[in-house]
Design an enzyme around this catalytic site. Structure first.
Site, PDB file in Angstrom:
ATOM      1  N   TRP A   1     -32.078  -9.907 -15.096  1.00 20.58           N
ATOM      2  CA  TRP A   1     -32.569  -9.178 -14.038  1.00 20.58           C
ATOM      3  C   TRP A   1     -33.217  -7.878 -14.784  1.00 20.58           C
ATOM      4  O   TRP A   1     -32.444  -6.986 -15.276  1.00 20.58           O
ATOM      5  CB  TRP A   1     -31.307  -8.841 -12.930  1.00 20.58           C
ATOM      6  CG  TRP A   1     -31.690  -7.949 -11.907  1.00 20.58           C
ATOM      7  CD1 TRP A   1     -32.010  -8.554 -10.652  1.00 20.58           C
ATOM      8  CD2 TRP A   1     -31.488  -6.661 -11.539  1.00 20.58           C
ATOM      9  NE1 TRP A   1     -32.145  -7.727  -9.694  1.00 20.58           N
ATOM     10  CE2 TRP A   1     -32.078  -6.320 -10.156  1.00 20.58           C
ATOM     11  CE3 TRP A   1     -31.486  -5.427 -12.251  1.00 20.58           C
ATOM     12  CZ2 TRP A   1     -32.012  -5.054  -9.824  1.00 20.58           C
ATOM     13  CZ3 TRP A   1     -31.358  -4.211 -11.551  1.00 20.58           C
ATOM     14  CH2 TRP A   1     -31.800  -3.873 -10.313  1.00 20.58           C
TER      15      TRP A   1
ATOM     16  N   HIS B   1     -31.773  15.853  17.013  1.00 18.42           N
ATOM     17  CA  HIS B   1     -32.198  16.640  15.902  1.00 18.42           C
ATOM     18  C   HIS B   1     -33.156  16.380  15.233  1.00 18.42           C
ATOM     19  O   HIS B   1     -33.426  16.646  14.075  1.00 18.42           O
ATOM     20  CB  HIS B   1     -30.863  17.345  15.210  1.00 18.42           C
ATOM     21  CG  HIS B   1     -29.746  17.874  15.978  1.00 18.42           C
ATOM     22  ND1 HIS B   1     -29.854  18.846  16.633  1.00 18.42           N
ATOM     23  CD2 HIS B   1     -28.767  17.016  16.541  1.00 18.42           C
ATOM     24  CE1 HIS B   1     -28.898  19.075  17.315  1.00 18.42           C
ATOM     25  NE2 HIS B   1     -28.196  18.018  17.543  1.00 18.42           N
TER      26      HIS B   1
ATOM     27  N   GLU C   1     -23.805  -0.359   8.291  1.00 14.32           N
ATOM     28  CA  GLU C   1     -23.880  -1.678   7.752  1.00 14.32           C
ATOM     29  C   GLU C   1     -24.626  -2.629   8.488  1.00 14.32           C
ATOM     30  O   GLU C   1     -25.211  -3.348   7.699  1.00 14.32           O
ATOM     31  CB  GLU C   1     -22.231  -2.067   7.965  1.00 14.32           C
ATOM     32  CG  GLU C   1     -22.142  -3.629   7.311  1.00 14.32           C
ATOM     33  CD  GLU C   1     -22.428  -3.764   5.846  1.00 14.32           C
ATOM     34  OE1 GLU C   1     -22.949  -2.741   5.017  1.00 14.32           O
ATOM     35  OE2 GLU C   1     -22.466  -4.956   5.533  1.00 14.32           O
TER      36      GLU C   1
ATOM     37  N   ASN D   1     -25.631  -8.721 -21.248  1.00 11.15           N
ATOM     38  CA  ASN D   1     -25.856  -8.203 -20.299  1.00 11.15           C
ATOM     39  C   ASN D   1     -25.412  -6.721 -20.394  1.00 11.15           C
ATOM     40  O   ASN D   1     -24.483  -6.377 -21.368  1.00 11.15           O
ATOM     41  CB  ASN D   1     -24.710  -8.541 -19.431  1.00 11.15           C
ATOM     42  CG  ASN D   1     -24.983 -10.047 -18.565  1.00 11.15           C
ATOM     43  OD1 ASN D   1     -26.070 -10.551 -19.039  1.00 11.15           O
ATOM     44  ND2 ASN D   1     -24.277 -10.483 -17.800  1.00 11.15           N
ATOM     45  N   GLY D   2     -26.119  -5.630 -19.780  1.00 10.71           N
ATOM     46  CA  GLY D   2     -25.711  -4.444 -19.965  1.00 10.71           C
ATOM     47  C   GLY D   2     -26.921  -3.466 -20.447  1.00 10.71           C
ATOM     48  O   GLY D   2     -27.956  -3.900 -20.215  1.00 10.71           O
TER      49      GLY D   2
ATOM     50  N   GLU E   1     -31.776  -5.201   3.940  1.00 11.79           N
ATOM     51  CA  GLU E   1     -31.661  -5.924   2.595  1.00 11.79           C
ATOM     52  C   GLU E   1     -32.191  -7.546   2.575  1.00 11.79           C
ATOM     53  O   GLU E   1     -32.736  -7.983   1.734  1.00 11.79           O
ATOM     54  CB  GLU E   1     -30.538  -5.739   2.049  1.00 11.79           C
ATOM     55  CG  GLU E   1     -29.275  -6.582   2.734  1.00 11.79           C
ATOM     56  CD  GLU E   1     -27.857  -6.448   2.035  1.00 11.79           C
ATOM     57  OE1 GLU E   1     -27.927  -6.451   0.921  1.00 11.79           O
ATOM     58  OE2 GLU E   1     -26.902  -6.422   2.702  1.00 11.79           O
TER      59      GLU E   1
ATOM     60  N   LYS F   1     -27.705  -4.449   6.243  1.00  9.01           N
ATOM     61  CA  LYS F   1     -27.773  -5.731   6.264  1.00  9.01           C
ATOM     62  C   LYS F   1     -29.085  -6.530   6.791  1.00  9.01           C
ATOM     63  O   LYS F   1     -29.770  -7.172   6.249  1.00  9.01           O
ATOM     64  CB  LYS F   1     -26.736  -6.431   7.587  1.00  9.01           C
ATOM     65  CG  LYS F   1     -25.906  -7.545   7.232  1.00  9.01           C
ATOM     66  CD  LYS F   1     -24.726  -7.587   5.998  1.00  9.01           C
ATOM     67  CE  LYS F   1     -25.078  -6.842   4.954  1.00  9.01           C
ATOM     68  NZ  LYS F   1     -24.224  -6.609   4.024  1.00  9.01           N
TER      69      LYS F   1
ATOM     70  N   ARG G   1     -26.518 -13.912  -8.183  1.00  4.79           N
ATOM     71  CA  ARG G   1     -26.404 -12.712  -8.513  1.00  4.79           C
ATOM     72  C   ARG G   1     -27.853 -11.893  -8.625  1.00  4.79           C
ATOM     73  O   ARG G   1     -27.762 -10.585  -8.748  1.00  4.79           O
ATOM     74  CB  ARG G   1     -25.788 -12.531 -10.226  1.00  4.79           C
ATOM     75  CG  ARG G   1     -24.365 -13.062 -10.262  1.00  4.79           C
ATOM     76  CD  ARG G   1     -23.785 -13.319 -11.654  1.00  4.79           C
ATOM     77  NE  ARG G   1     -23.850 -12.388 -12.528  1.00  4.79           N
ATOM     78  CZ  ARG G   1     -22.724 -11.754 -12.743  1.00  4.79           C
ATOM     79  NH1 ARG G   1     -21.686 -12.007 -12.176  1.00  4.79           N
ATOM     80  NH2 ARG G   1     -22.733 -10.461 -13.514  1.00  4.79           N
TER      81      ARG G   1
ATOM     82  N   CYS H   1     -27.730  -9.680 -14.106  1.00  4.76           N
ATOM     83  CA  CYS H   1     -27.862 -10.862 -15.224  1.00  4.76           C
ATOM     84  C   CYS H   1     -26.599 -11.540 -15.492  1.00  4.76           C
ATOM     85  O   CYS H   1     -25.401 -10.997 -15.062  1.00  4.76           O
ATOM     86  CB  CYS H   1     -28.035 -10.098 -16.704  1.00  4.76           C
ATOM     87  SG  CYS H   1     -29.174  -9.020 -16.627  1.00  4.76           S
TER      88      CYS H   1
ATOM     89  N   LYS I   1     -26.237  -9.032  -6.899  1.00  2.00           N
ATOM     90  CA  LYS I   1     -24.954  -9.242  -6.203  1.00  2.00           C
ATOM     91  C   LYS I   1     -23.844  -8.451  -6.885  1.00  2.00           C
ATOM     92  O   LYS I   1     -23.208  -7.427  -6.039  1.00  2.00           O
ATOM     93  CB  LYS I   1     -24.543 -10.832  -6.451  1.00  2.00           C
ATOM     94  CG  LYS I   1     -23.077 -10.878  -5.541  1.00  2.00           C
ATOM     95  CD  LYS I   1     -23.358 -10.895  -4.222  1.00  2.00           C
ATOM     96  CE  LYS I   1     -21.854 -11.003  -3.392  1.00  2.00           C
ATOM     97  NZ  LYS I   1     -22.066 -10.606  -2.163  1.00  2.00           N
TER      98      LYS I   1
END
Ligand code: M6R
Length: 612
Positions: free
Chosen positions: A76, A507, A484, A102-103, A491, A488, A27, A2, A607
């Site tokens: 969000w 394995h 990574e 926010n929160g 996502e 990348k 974000r 948010c 973000k």
């Protein structure tokens, strides 16, 4: 996650709020809203699910909402699905108070039930509306907005950054924070609040970072800050030293591509001030040689890509420091009753400096006596301010949700710290120390040369973008780098992808390899190149298509076996992931582009993850 903006000034607020929200789009959000107060119309609120453009169209770019005082929010969703009603601002029942938040308010259900017993009617499913209603409840009791805010803050539990306006207060907005970032901005035409400096950088660079428990009253002329007991505070001002263009696309199609291309410069900025006369100089850290000698164990704690940096550093630091280095996911560490004490050095890595799990893990470590050193990109962020020591990556603002330049600058900064600690411990030979530093100096140039060949990667992406499942394999530093590369890709392109340590294939994972499966084989780690080759042969024998990444030294050998090969310049082994990851970032980018994905704002992602 948010975003909050607020303005009290001498200009129309709505266009400023919309512009600020647009600058925080990166974000991640699923709905947006603004509330503006005017003398003639009182509080006017507009909210809309979906992209900010919907809200902008709804208000004709803000022109429909008259007034010079207002708040805005991009949401969000956490509590309640993304829709117009759950979007912020939330308005109290009598329509006099509007609030953005926010929160997460942890005890919201209990408060909601209490208010319902007093006859309060709720319209949304959110925890934030509960705060708006509670504010009205207390305001009706004391008829003083600041006092009502104080009462509310004493009642609620959880994390918050609030922006509040009330129709009875024509000139002031109130802000408060706990465990969620909030910045006060001092502008020419008025004053601001924002959860992210990008929202207001166009108007001012003169900012104050609010601390937990603080409350601010913002008017066009002034900002008064109080502690939780309502004692006035003198706050230190900071100057934001990057300009607007750093947070704009500058002709590139996507922020992600721009940020990939900015890596040589970002790495140079992170490295060069810290290497002087052939030595690593970390002026900002207060670690003494004596303390370092007594370190028995090192933890690296982070989330997502920052965690992957930790994975790379584990390999290189154990080699340099001859000390055990444990890498933990912050979300696991914080609840693991961790074995840390005053002889443990805890490194926390966070681009945003606001990731809630990382912050909580750091607090947990501190409470057990560990010393904390934070590697952070956003200056003045919460983690940076709470850590015992902080070292900044000078990557500049990173807007794309998928991190690129923040990741590589974290990598090189961790290499520098590793070298610095190894020197204090006497665990690194002078020749190796010098060799690493010499290679670091030319790393930005090697990266720049590598990026000149971005079209090669584009070609491979156009060849492989149709795969539905992709494996990344590698050993040691290549394995850590593969984590990574895989993140990348998944996502931003939504392709299922996994990274494995090549030795683990037999394995279990190898059963997933069938004719045509794409395997990205990483063979840049010289010491284990032959083993990496064996694994390439192994998956080829089962029909896999292999896209390899290797160095100039091993190019010829790799090309004989792999179907496609991307070559990166040679460098010192511990620096190799900083180069090797670049084509993986480009590959993810071009695959996502081919698949028509929303590259800078991938679905469901934010973000900065400021909730648990
Ligand atoms: O801001 P942080 O570095 O603490 O963020 C941690 C992760 O959320 C972040 O690295 C995330 O995995 C990246 N956006 C992935 O590209």
């Amino acid at each position: 996650m948010c975003g909050i903006i607020g303005f009290a000034g001498r200009e129309q607020a709505a266009p400023i709020l919309l512009d600020g929200l647009a600058r925080m789009e990166y974000r991640g959000y699923d709905s947006a809203g603004i509330a503006v107060r005017s003398e003639a119309k009182g509080l006017q609120v507009k909210k809309a699910k979906g992209r900010l453009q919907v809200l902008s169209d709804l208000t004709h770019g803000g022109a429909d909402l008259e007034g010079t005082l207002g708040i805005g929010h991009t949401r969000w969703a956490t509590h309640g699905e993304p829709n117009d009603i759950n979007a912020h601002p939330h308005v109290s029942e009598n329509g006099r108070i509007a609030l953005v938040h926010n929160g997460i308010i942890e005890n919201y259900l209990e408060i909601k039930e209490q208010l319902q017993r007093h006859g309060v009617k709720f319209t949304s499913d959110t925890d934030s509306e509960v705060v708006a209603q509670l504010l009205e409840f207390h305001y009706n009791e004391c008829h003083n907005m600041l006092e009502a805010v104080g009462r509310v803050l004493r009642r609620i539990q959880g994390s918050y950054a609030f922006g509040i306006i009330c129709s009875d207060y024509p000139n002031a907005l109130i802000a408060a924070r706990k465990d969620s970032p909030l910045i006060l901005g001092y502008g020419e035409n008025g004053n601001y609040i924002a959860s992210d400096v990008t929202a207001i950088i166009k108007h001012t660079r003169d900012v104050v970072y609010m601390e937990d428990g603080e409350i601010a009253v913002v008017t066009a002329e002034n900002i008064d800050v109080f502690d939780s007991e309502m004692n006035p505070l003198e706050k230190k001002h900071s100057q934001v030293d990057w300009d607007v263009s750093a947070a704009e696309k500058g002709g590139y199609a996507h922020f992600m591509f721009k940020e990939i291309m900015e890596q040589p410069e970002a790495v140079r900025k992170t490295l060069s001030p810290r290497v002087r006369d052939g030595r690593v100089v970390l002026d900002d850290v207060k670690l003494t040689a004596e303390y370092v000698k007594n370190i028995s164990r090192i933890f690296i704690i982070a989330c997502g890509s920052s965690y992957h940096v930790g994975m790379v550093s584990k390999y290189s630091w154990e080699r340099l420091l001859r000390r055990p280095v444990q890498v933990d996911l912050a979300s696991e560490f914080r609840y693991s009753d961790p074995l840390v004490d005053e002889n443990t050095l805890v490194i926390v890595i966070s681009q945003s400096g606001e990731t809630l799990d990382t912050m909580a893990a750091m607090r947990e470590a501190k409470s057990r006596g560990a010393r904390t050193l934070a590697v952070v990109n956003v200056v003045g962020s919460s983690i940076a301010r709470e850590a015992d020591d902080v070292l900044y990556t000078w990557a500049g603002p990173e807007i794309a949700v998928a991190t690129t330049k923040a990741y590589t600058t974290q990598l090189v900064l961790m290499d520098l710290i590793g070298l610095y600690l190894a020197d204090l411990l006497g665990t690194v030979e002078k020749s190796e120390y010098d060799a690493i530093l010499a290679e670091m100096q030319v790393l930005p140039e090697k990266m720049r040369r590598l990026l000149e060949h971005f079209e090669d990667v584009q070609y491979f992406a156009s060849r492989y973008f149709n795969h539905n499942s992709i494996f990344f394999i590698g050993r040691n530093l290549d394995y850590a780098m593969g984590l990574e590369g895989s993140l990348k890709l998944k996502e931003i392109s939504y392709i299922h992808s996994e990274a494995y340590a090549s030795g683990e294939l037999k394995h279990g994972t190898i059963s997933l390899i069938e004719p045509g499966t794409l395997v990205v084989a990483l063979g840049t780690y010289a010491a284990l190149f032959d083993k990496a080759m064996s694994n390439v042969v192994e998956v080829k024998a089962r029909g896999a298509e292999v896209l390899a990444v290797t160095t100039e030294t091993f190019k010829e050998k790799m090309e004989k076996t792999a179907d496609s090969t991307i070559v990166v310049p040679d460098t010192h082994p511990i620096l190799q992931p900083s180069l090797g990851v670049v084509p993986l970032q480009l590959f993810a980018y071009y695959v996502a582009l081919q698949r028509g994905c929303d590259i800078d704002k991938p679905r469901n992602l934010a973000k900065s993850v400021t909730v648990e």
